[in-house]
Write a protein that holds these residues in place. Structure first.
Motif, PDB file in Angstrom:
ATOM      1  N   GLU A 163      -9.303   7.095  -0.325  1.00  0.00           N
ATOM      2  CA  GLU A 163      -7.850   7.232  -0.362  1.00  0.00           C
ATOM      3  C   GLU A 163      -7.264   7.480   1.029  1.00  0.00           C
ATOM      4  O   GLU A 163      -6.077   7.796   1.153  1.00  0.00           O
ATOM      5  N   GLN A 164      -8.087   7.351   2.064  1.00  0.00           N
ATOM      6  CA  GLN A 164      -7.604   7.594   3.419  1.00  0.00           C
ATOM      7  C   GLN A 164      -7.989   6.503   4.416  1.00  0.00           C
ATOM      8  O   GLN A 164      -7.253   6.249   5.365  1.00  0.00           O
ATOM      9  N   PHE A 165      -9.126   5.887   4.226  1.00  0.00           N
ATOM     10  CA  PHE A 165      -9.710   5.010   5.245  1.00  0.00           C
ATOM     11  C   PHE A 165      -8.757   3.891   5.640  1.00  0.00           C
ATOM     12  O   PHE A 165      -8.353   3.783   6.813  1.00  0.00           O
ATOM     13  N   PHE A 166      -8.370   3.030   4.712  1.00  0.00           N
ATOM     14  CA  PHE A 166      -7.515   1.894   5.034  1.00  0.00           C
ATOM     15  C   PHE A 166      -6.096   2.345   5.380  1.00  0.00           C
ATOM     16  O   PHE A 166      -5.431   1.739   6.222  1.00  0.00           O
ATOM     17  N   HIS A 167      -5.648   3.420   4.755  1.00  0.00           N
ATOM     18  CA  HIS A 167      -4.305   3.923   5.001  1.00  0.00           C
ATOM     19  C   HIS A 167      -4.152   4.395   6.441  1.00  0.00           C
ATOM     20  O   HIS A 167      -3.153   4.090   7.111  1.00  0.00           O
TER      21      HIS A 167
ATOM     22  N   ILE B 265       0.866  -1.179   0.000  1.00  0.00           N
ATOM     23  CA  ILE B 265       0.000   0.000   0.000  1.00  0.00           C
ATOM     24  C   ILE B 265       0.899   1.224   0.000  1.00  0.00           C
ATOM     25  O   ILE B 265       2.039   1.164   0.485  1.00  0.00           O
ATOM     26  N   SER B 266       0.421   2.321  -0.550  1.00  0.00           N
ATOM     27  CA  SER B 266       1.188   3.560  -0.517  1.00  0.00           C
ATOM     28  C   SER B 266       0.578   4.508   0.504  1.00  0.00           C
ATOM     29  O   SER B 266      -0.583   4.888   0.392  1.00  0.00           O
ATOM     30  N   LEU B 267       1.369   4.868   1.513  1.00  0.00           N
ATOM     31  CA  LEU B 267       0.925   5.850   2.502  1.00  0.00           C
ATOM     32  C   LEU B 267       1.494   7.232   2.202  1.00  0.00           C
ATOM     33  O   LEU B 267       1.361   8.140   3.014  1.00  0.00           O
ATOM     34  N   GLU B 268       2.169   7.367   1.057  1.00  0.00           N
ATOM     35  CA  GLU B 268       2.769   8.627   0.655  1.00  0.00           C
ATOM     36  C   GLU B 268       3.642   9.205   1.762  1.00  0.00           C
ATOM     37  O   GLU B 268       3.620  10.404   2.060  1.00  0.00           O
ATOM     38  N   HIS B 269       4.356   8.296   2.412  1.00  0.00           N
ATOM     39  CA  HIS B 269       5.494   8.597   3.280  1.00  0.00           C
ATOM     40  C   HIS B 269       5.170   9.094   4.694  1.00  0.00           C
ATOM     41  O   HIS B 269       5.883   8.781   5.637  1.00  0.00           O
ATOM     42  N   LYS B 270       4.120   9.854   4.869  1.00  0.00           N
ATOM     43  CA  LYS B 270       3.873  10.398   6.200  1.00  0.00           C
ATOM     44  C   LYS B 270       2.433  10.899   6.307  1.00  0.00           C
ATOM     45  O   LYS B 270       1.754  11.097   5.294  1.00  0.00           O
ATOM     46  N   PRO B 271       1.954  11.121   7.537  1.00  0.00           N
ATOM     47  CA  PRO B 271       0.589  11.658   7.689  1.00  0.00           C
ATOM     48  C   PRO B 271       0.444  13.043   7.061  1.00  0.00           C
ATOM     49  O   PRO B 271       1.420  13.761   6.847  1.00  0.00           O
TER      50      PRO B 271
ATOM     51  N   TYR C  14       2.547  -0.035  -3.196  1.00  0.00           N
ATOM     52  CA  TYR C  14       1.415  -0.735  -3.799  1.00  0.00           C
ATOM     53  C   TYR C  14       1.807  -1.299  -5.158  1.00  0.00           C
ATOM     54  O   TYR C  14       2.815  -0.922  -5.759  1.00  0.00           O
ATOM     55  N   LEU C  15       1.000  -2.226  -5.671  1.00  0.00           N
ATOM     56  CA  LEU C  15       1.371  -3.073  -6.801  1.00  0.00           C
ATOM     57  C   LEU C  15       0.897  -2.549  -8.147  1.00  0.00           C
ATOM     58  O   LEU C  15       1.082  -3.214  -9.164  1.00  0.00           O
ATOM     59  N   HIS C  16       0.309  -1.372  -8.176  1.00  0.00           N
ATOM     60  CA  HIS C  16      -0.247  -0.804  -9.397  1.00  0.00           C
ATOM     61  C   HIS C  16       0.725   0.165 -10.067  1.00  0.00           C
ATOM     62  O   HIS C  16       1.492   0.870  -9.404  1.00  0.00           O
TER      63      HIS C  16
END
Length: 324
Positions: A233-237, A118-124, A255-257
């Motif tokens: 784009e936020q819930f699971f992250h 998954i991609s969390l884009e590095h930080k909150p 993430y794998l995409h």
């Protein structure tokens, strides 16, 4: 390794059939949600007697960038939890397609077993960032289920999009009750919020942990995220970020995409066509799937991908002296 593919689809049944056919390898199950706005019979007709394919009955009217997308995904997860086999659960859309062979997908997952993708884009999201005001503090109010037909009601002390909100109010699209939300600070279920692309792949252990967390905190989570823009784009992250704070066993990779958001002069993300074959097949080993594709626009790109993947399998067979 068994794989549970969960798929959100709303259009083009034949393309969905092709996706499932390409990924079917004898150790994969498919759980499919068809948007409630879409006629499901055409989809069902494409999968008669397909024991490895389940169309879930609990369908949602999915709205772009909305919590309804999360609800549909959770319904798919419930099906996997209740009846799926242990293994990775991989989240796709009906407009995705593999850019690696099943042999390569299986080998990659075996090699990286124990990681979540998954991609969390590095930080909150930082509180000083404009996205925090829009995605965390403001209320999203749907006008209809049409794309873009919503307003953002800002917290009065964190104003964004005020002109648009009040204009729609004057047009009687926003109720006084909704407008008064701007005076109410949202109760946030998390101290930190993360975002990233919607798509992911989770191991069975992590999927169960997320499912349990949602069940234990369902009322609070649903109450908050149903008014959150781009909550898909936020819930699971954000839940995963929270779980990681106390669970060192959760380890992440990207993430794998592969999705192209950078091409100029076209609607984004790019809808790939026959001219994009080299771009797609040259992606690194951790990019197993790409989106998006539309066979009504260009089916030849899918033909080219199929041919490439078949050639990869033949080459692997020649190297190994056996079926890949």
């Amino acid at each position: 390794m068994h794989k549970n593919y969960i798929i959100l689809a709303h259009t083009n049944p034949e393309q969905l059939k092709r996706l499932v056919s390409r990924l079917s390898d004898g150790c994969s199950s498919f759980y499919i949600h068809i948007d409630k706005k879409s006629e499901i019979n055409a989809f069902l007709a494409c999968f008669e007697n397909a024991a490895h394919v389940t169309f879930i009955p609990d369908r949602v009217d999915c709205i772009w960038g909305d919590f309804s997308q999360v609800e549909a995904t959770l319904n798919l997860i419930n099906e996997v939890i209740s009846g799926g086999r242990e293994g990775y659960t991989i989240f796709l859309s009906g407009q995705d397609y593999p850019i690696k062979s099943n042999r390569e997908i299986n080998a990659f997952l075996e090699k990286n077993s124990g990681f979540e993708f998954i991609s969390l884009e590095h930080k909150p999201i930082q509180k000083a960032h404009y996205l925090y005001k829009e995605r965390v503090e403001a209320y999203k109010i749907n006008i209809s289920s049409k794309r873009w037909d919503y307003v953002i009601v800002p917290y009065i002390f964190s104003p964004i999009d005020v002109k648009r909100t009040f204009a729609k109010f004057l047009l009687r699209k926003v109720s006084v009750q909704d407008l008064l939300l701007s005076f109410k600070k949202r109760k946030q279920p998390f101290a930190e919020h993360c975002k990233g692309p919607q798509w992911w792949a989770f191991s069975s252990n992590t999927l169960h942990k997320i499912h349990s967390y949602v069940q234990d905190n369902k009322e609070e989570l649903f109450s908050y995220y149903k008014h959150t823009i781009y909550s898909d784009e936020q819930f699971f992250h954000t839940i995963l970020w929270e779980l990681m704070k106390r669970d060192p066993d959760i380890r992440l990779k990207d993430y794998l995409h592969y999705i192209n958001w950078e091409r100029e002069g076209v609607e984004l993300p790019v809808t790939f066509d026959r001219n994009d074959i080299e771009e797609l097949v040259s992606q690194p080993e951790d990019k197993l799937f790409a989106r998006k594709f539309d066979a009504r626009y260009d089916a030849e790109i899918l033909d080219k991908l199929d041919k490439h993947l078949q050639q990869q399998c033949i080459a692997a067979k020649d190297r190994n002296g056996k079926e890949p």
